[in-house]
Design an enzyme around this catalytic site. Sequence first.
Site, PDB file in Angstrom:
ATOM      1  N   GLY A 159      66.902  22.692   5.606  1.00  0.00           N
ATOM      2  CA  GLY A 159      67.504  22.361   4.327  1.00  0.00           C
ATOM      3  C   GLY A 159      67.948  23.563   3.529  1.00  0.00           C
TER       4      GLY A 159
ATOM      5  CE  LYS B  16      60.826  29.740   4.246  1.00  0.00           C
ATOM      6  NZ  LYS B  16      59.460  30.044   4.736  1.00  0.00           N
TER       7      LYS B  16
ATOM      8  N   GLY C 146      64.755  19.149   9.075  1.00  0.00           N
ATOM      9  CA  GLY C 146      65.811  20.112   9.386  1.00  0.00           C
ATOM     10  C   GLY C 146      65.863  21.277   8.412  1.00  0.00           C
TER      11      GLY C 146
ATOM     12  CG  ASP D  14      58.440  27.207   8.612  1.00  0.00           C
ATOM     13  OD1 ASP D  14      59.302  28.072   8.385  1.00  0.00           O
ATOM     14  OD2 ASP D  14      58.703  26.114   9.100  1.00  0.00           O
TER      15      ASP D  14
ATOM     16  CG  ASP E 116      58.142  20.158   9.930  1.00  0.00           C
ATOM     17  OD1 ASP E 116      57.192  19.362   9.831  1.00  0.00           O
ATOM     18  OD2 ASP E 116      58.568  20.839   8.980  1.00  0.00           O
TER      19      ASP E 116
ATOM     20  NE  ARG F 295      61.732  24.559  12.926  1.00  0.00           N
ATOM     21  CZ  ARG F 295      61.302  25.244  11.881  1.00  0.00           C
ATOM     22  NH1 ARG F 295      60.099  25.014  11.413  1.00  0.00           N
ATOM     23  NH2 ARG F 295      62.057  26.143  11.303  1.00  0.00           N
TER      24      ARG F 295
ATOM     25  CG  ASP G 119      67.155  24.845  -5.187  1.00  0.00           C
ATOM     26  OD1 ASP G 119      66.658  25.115  -4.081  1.00  0.00           O
ATOM     27  OD2 ASP G 119      66.696  25.278  -6.264  1.00  0.00           O
ATOM     28  N   GLY G 120      68.236  24.341  -1.785  1.00  0.00           N
ATOM     29  CA  GLY G 120      68.532  25.242  -0.683  1.00  0.00           C
ATOM     30  C   GLY G 120      68.235  26.703  -0.970  1.00  0.00           C
TER      31      GLY G 120
ATOM     32  NE  ARG H  74      61.898  32.082   9.780  1.00  0.00           N
ATOM     33  CZ  ARG H  74      61.485  30.918   9.285  1.00  0.00           C
ATOM     34  NH1 ARG H  74      60.369  30.855   8.591  1.00  0.00           N
ATOM     35  NH2 ARG H  74      62.185  29.827   9.473  1.00  0.00           N
TER      36      ARG H  74
END
Length: 431
Positions: free
Chosen positions: A73, A89, A71, A234, A224, A159, A101-102, A152
Amino acid sequence: MATPWRAADPPDPRLLILNRPLAEELGLDPDWLETPDGIRFLTGTNLPEQAKPVAQGYAGHQFGGYSPRLGDGRALLLGELHGRDIHLKGSGRTPWARGGDGLAAVGPMLREYVISEAMHALGIPTTRSLAVVATGKSIVRENLAPGAVLTRVAASHLRVGSFQYARATGDEALLRRLAEHAIARHHPAAGNALELFQAVVGAQAELIAKWMLTGFVHGVMNTDNMTISGETIDYGPCAFMDAFDPATVFSSIDETGRYAYGNQPAIAQWNLARLAESLLPLFDDDQEKAIVLATEALGTFRTRYARATVAGMSAKLGLKADNAPLAEDLLAHLAAEKADFTSFFRRLATGDETGDWVDRWRAENPDTAAMNRVNPVYVPRNHLVEEALADAEVHHLLEAVTSPFDERPELARYAAPAPPDFGTYRTFCGT
């Protein structure tokens, strides 16, 4: 499959780069996006009242091992604009963060901006980059690094892993709704789930062929990271190959070469098999019949990929008809010579290459002017990307790679291979 969430509020947001043409395509005012309110929009902290941002959940096979709960994150879907997702992102931890930590660092976000926009200019389906905003917050990696948020744009963020997650719930109604949404969003000609799968197989065959024809190595082809739309997504440890070698690997964590350049078609087919497994209940109530239908559909990948590759290589060689034997022999020639994959085709067109294979090619009366319309002068060469990121100055590199077919003498250094002392290049995930 999605959790309502809000982006973290950056302490001192500062716009580093804005894709003004893309903003205009989306109906956004680029001048407003450069204001404090616009910058807060780009970081997800100044949204319209009707916006309902979510962090999406999905599963996936990572380096062949199944993870049931992945997922967004450190990502956030802000909403849709003219049929395209606006997505962040590095916008902070979400419930899917799995201990991370995201956050994201400036360097990797600028890197994704440059490479995704270069891919778009090359005609390769891809997510796009709208902006990179520095957050004013330092983040901990190997050392302290300045933080950033990438804004983005994508056709969607569905996915293969989205379908794996839905299938794992055991809720067939959820799986069916997801398939119907994917059909409506991406493949409206598909009348059912099997036809959706066939369409995804075709889209991915075309996409991987384009990767291979430009020497692009994705580096982390987990399920993913494979879209239903057929867009590249990605940009983590990705890079462009210099000297041609099917075993080329850039990712520091790909110790076995699973995602090497030459393995990408087979990995794509493997990922599509995982999508077929997820969709199996929708193909037919009889599981044995469903497996037969899935196997037949998946079996078309190789044919469709080969057709796209041969046609693409024939175009790169300026040939009026497909010539698979000549193209296959070229790859052996490139590997033996360790030829620079990008510059070889431009040198071929100008008569600067010699040898037995070149003589065979010349006997086919190639159209060299046509070659220069499909073979780029400029790609984001790894040494140039690293140089630009070290200076946090990517505008000159972007000038080259977003007009990749137009040779300009003042940009000659952007067409040159890496210097001998550049060494072995390694890229990193999750930064």
